[in-house]
Design an enzyme around this catalytic site. Structure first.
Site: not given
Ligand code: 4NP
Length: 168
Positions: A10, A13, A15-17, A127
């Site tokens: 993702c 790294n 939240c989703r992955s 997201d």
């Molecule tokens: P992820 O979510 O890609 O599912 O881990 C996010 C985590 C952090 C951010 C964006 C999306 N960020 O902008 O810091």
């Protein structure tokens, strides 16, 4: 037999992955397939290297009976060589992976995780970072379905079977 290596990707790294990785490992155990598959996760960005998953992801996973143990790390060229299946959470991650691997022959191993979602095939895993708990639960349910679909696909494609359960 050589183990299959599966990577979930993702943006951050956190939240989703990492949830996809933990839920996939949980399902591999349930299916008796942990002996033939390894899984990991990473992000396309360097925003959260070394950090634990987002506390909202951890809380949501716990609510759904899943424990996550992971530290954020960034996708590298080495990953593109090492992993047999590279599953992106959304179109943006997908194109980032293909761009990083543009001088390597990787297109056959990269796909969107929701290509395995029986409802919502080919869509993004949204997201959840800037939203509330509903978004995290939605991500959980999407991944739950998609990972079942992916395991079903792997069983057919890779001819992998469960180890017999030891007699008690
Ligand atoms: P992820 O979510 O890609 O599912 O881990 C996010 C985590 C952090 C951010 C964006 C999306 N960020 O902008 O810091």
């Amino acid at each position: 037999m050589k183990k299959l290596n599966v990577l979930f990707v993702c943006l951050g790294n956190i939240c989703r992955s990492p949830l996809a990785e933990a839920l996939f490992k949980h399902k591999l155990n349930q299916h008796g397939l942990e002996h033939c598959i390894e899984a990991d996760s990473c992000g396309t960005s360097d925003y959260h290297i070394g950090e634990p998953p987002d506390s909202r992801t951890m809380a949501n996973a716990r609510k759904n009976g899943i424990t996550i143990s992971h530290r954020g790390r960034q996708l590298s060229i080495t990953d593109l060589e090492h992993f047999d299946y590279i599953l992106a959470m959304d179109q943006s991650n997908y194109h980032h992976i293909l761009y990083l691997g543009r001088h390597h022959d990787i297109t056959g191993k990269v796909s969107l995780i929701r290509n395995y979602d029986p409802i919502g095939k080919g869509l993004d895993v949204p997201d959840p970072y800037y939203g509330g708990e509903r978004g995290f639960q939605e991500v959980f349910e999407i991944l739950d379905r998609s990972l079942e679909g992916f395991i079903h696909y792997l069983k057919e494609k890779e001819k992998i079977t469960a180890l017999p359960k030891p007699a008690r």
